[in-house]
Scaffold this motif. Structure first.
Motif, PDB file in Angstrom:
ATOM      1  N   UNK A 240       0.896  -1.242  -0.140  1.00 36.60           N
ATOM      2  CA  UNK A 240      -0.112   0.037  -0.164  1.00 36.60           C
ATOM      3  C   UNK A 240       0.818   1.243  -0.011  1.00 36.60           C
ATOM      4  N   UNK A 241       1.975   1.343   0.977  1.00 37.93           N
ATOM      5  CA  UNK A 241       2.788   2.298   0.913  1.00 37.93           C
ATOM      6  C   UNK A 241       3.566   2.639  -0.714  1.00 37.93           C
ATOM      7  N   UNK A 242       3.955   1.498  -1.001  1.00 40.75           N
ATOM      8  CA  UNK A 242       4.598   1.357  -2.401  1.00 40.75           C
ATOM      9  C   UNK A 242       3.791   2.292  -3.501  1.00 40.75           C
ATOM     10  N   UNK A 243       2.463   1.654  -3.323  1.00 41.84           N
ATOM     11  CA  UNK A 243       1.504   2.139  -4.514  1.00 41.84           C
ATOM     12  C   UNK A 243       1.382   3.660  -4.035  1.00 41.84           C
ATOM     13  N   UNK A 244       1.039   4.196  -2.949  1.00 41.28           N
ATOM     14  CA  UNK A 244       0.825   5.426  -2.528  1.00 41.28           C
ATOM     15  C   UNK A 244       2.040   6.487  -3.076  1.00 41.28           C
ATOM     16  N   UNK A 245       3.265   5.785  -2.584  1.00 36.70           N
ATOM     17  CA  UNK A 245       4.389   6.507  -3.144  1.00 36.70           C
ATOM     18  C   UNK A 245       4.516   6.717  -4.760  1.00 36.70           C
ATOM     19  N   UNK A 246       4.366   5.525  -5.290  1.00 35.43           N
ATOM     20  CA  UNK A 246       4.368   5.726  -6.970  1.00 35.43           C
ATOM     21  C   UNK A 246       3.498   6.595  -7.374  1.00 35.43           C
ATOM     22  N   UNK A 247       2.118   6.512  -6.820  1.00 35.47           N
ATOM     23  CA  UNK A 247       1.195   7.478  -7.682  1.00 35.47           C
ATOM     24  C   UNK A 247       1.533   9.031  -7.153  1.00 35.47           C
ATOM     25  N   UNK A 248       1.928   9.290  -6.026  1.00 33.33           N
ATOM     26  CA  UNK A 248       2.555  10.630  -5.906  1.00 33.33           C
ATOM     27  C   UNK A 248       3.496  11.063  -6.627  1.00 33.33           C
ATOM     28  N   UNK A 249       4.401   9.913  -6.873  1.00 36.24           N
ATOM     29  CA  UNK A 249       5.588  10.360  -7.563  1.00 36.24           C
ATOM     30  C   UNK A 249       5.275  10.701  -9.031  1.00 36.24           C
ATOM     31  N   UNK A 250       4.237   9.987  -9.744  1.00 31.69           N
ATOM     32  CA  UNK A 250       4.098  10.339 -11.254  1.00 31.69           C
ATOM     33  C   UNK A 250       3.415  11.352 -11.336  1.00 31.69           C
ATOM     34  N   UNK A 251       2.229  11.621 -10.312  1.00 29.63           N
ATOM     35  CA  UNK A 251       1.271  12.895 -10.560  1.00 29.63           C
ATOM     36  C   UNK A 251       2.255  14.132  -9.964  1.00 29.63           C
ATOM     37  N   UNK A 252       3.283  13.902  -9.133  1.00 31.82           N
ATOM     38  CA  UNK A 252       4.126  15.313  -8.973  1.00 31.82           C
ATOM     39  C   UNK A 252       4.954  15.255 -10.250  1.00 31.82           C
TER      40      UNK A 252
END
Length: 218
Positions: free
Chosen positions: A12-24
């Motif tokens: 879940x943490x990896x998924x959240x970080x990945x989503x934040x990363x690509x949207x940023x």
């Protein structure tokens, strides 16, 4: 076992970080023309809302339509914030008339600056849903007054993120750059969460909202 499960904390943490990363990263690229930065910020907010609501992220065609549709409407809000910021900076650091007038200018600038800092983060979040500058500013102001502690937390989060970005990128090895690239979207998610929590007590979003999912399908 739970840690590495498909619905465990690690994934879940990896998924959240990945989503934040690509949207940023997309937000940064979309903001490069500068004039598109306000619309790109609304896009970033919309993406975080859609993710939190379990909706699919805006794709390339929907993103283009979103930016084109928000480009001009977002400029007045950005202009208001830039104008207020300029007036506050001039009042604080510009030439002073001295005497009681100088004190009045200083006090007025401090009050206006603090008020602007409290209103600015939530005004963008509210504008993404309403599409109207004055109602967004008025609603953010009323909401900040009613839940001052949450407004302060949102403002501190934005300032802390802006200050922490360069430090993490240059002074913290390994994890620093990974945290930095996800920081804009993570901050947007936190500000949205605080605004929604404040609105639970006092729902001041006016009617006629243009929800983040209003982009017509391609």
């Amino acid at each position: 076992m739970t840690l590495f499960a498909p619905d465990g904390a690690l994934l879940r943490g990896w998924s959240r970080w990945w989503f934040w990363t690509w949207t940023s990263c997309c937000w940064l690229l979309l903001s490069l023309p500068v004039i598109t930065a306000p619309a790109a910020t609304l896009w970033l907010i919309a993406q975080q809302r859609r993710h939190a609501d379990g909706e699919a992220a805006l794709g390339p065609r929907e993103t283009l339509r979103f930016l084109v549709g928000r480009l001009l409407p977002a400029l007045p809000l950005a202009g208001c914030h830039l104008g207020i910021a300029a007036l506050v900076v001039i009042g604080l650091f510009g030439p002073s008339p001295g005497g009681p007038y100088g004190q009045l200018v200083l006090v007025t600038s401090v009050v206006a600056g603090v008020t602007w800092l409290l209103v600015a983060p939530w005004s963008a979040v509210i504008f993404e849903r309403t599409g109207r500058t004055i109602p967004a500013l008025r609603t953010a102001y009323r909401l900040a007054l009613s839940r001052i502690e949450l407004a302060v937390a949102a403002t501190v989060a934005v300032i802390a993120a802006a200050a922490a970005g360069p430090f993490l990128a240059t002074r913290v090895p390994y994890l620093g750059p990974l945290l930095t690239i996800a920081l804009p979207a993570a901050t947007a998610s936190f500000v949205i969460m605080l605004r929604d929590r404040a609105a639970v007590v006092r729902d001041t979003i006016p009617a006629g909202r243009i929800g983040s999912g209003s982009v017509p399908p391609g």
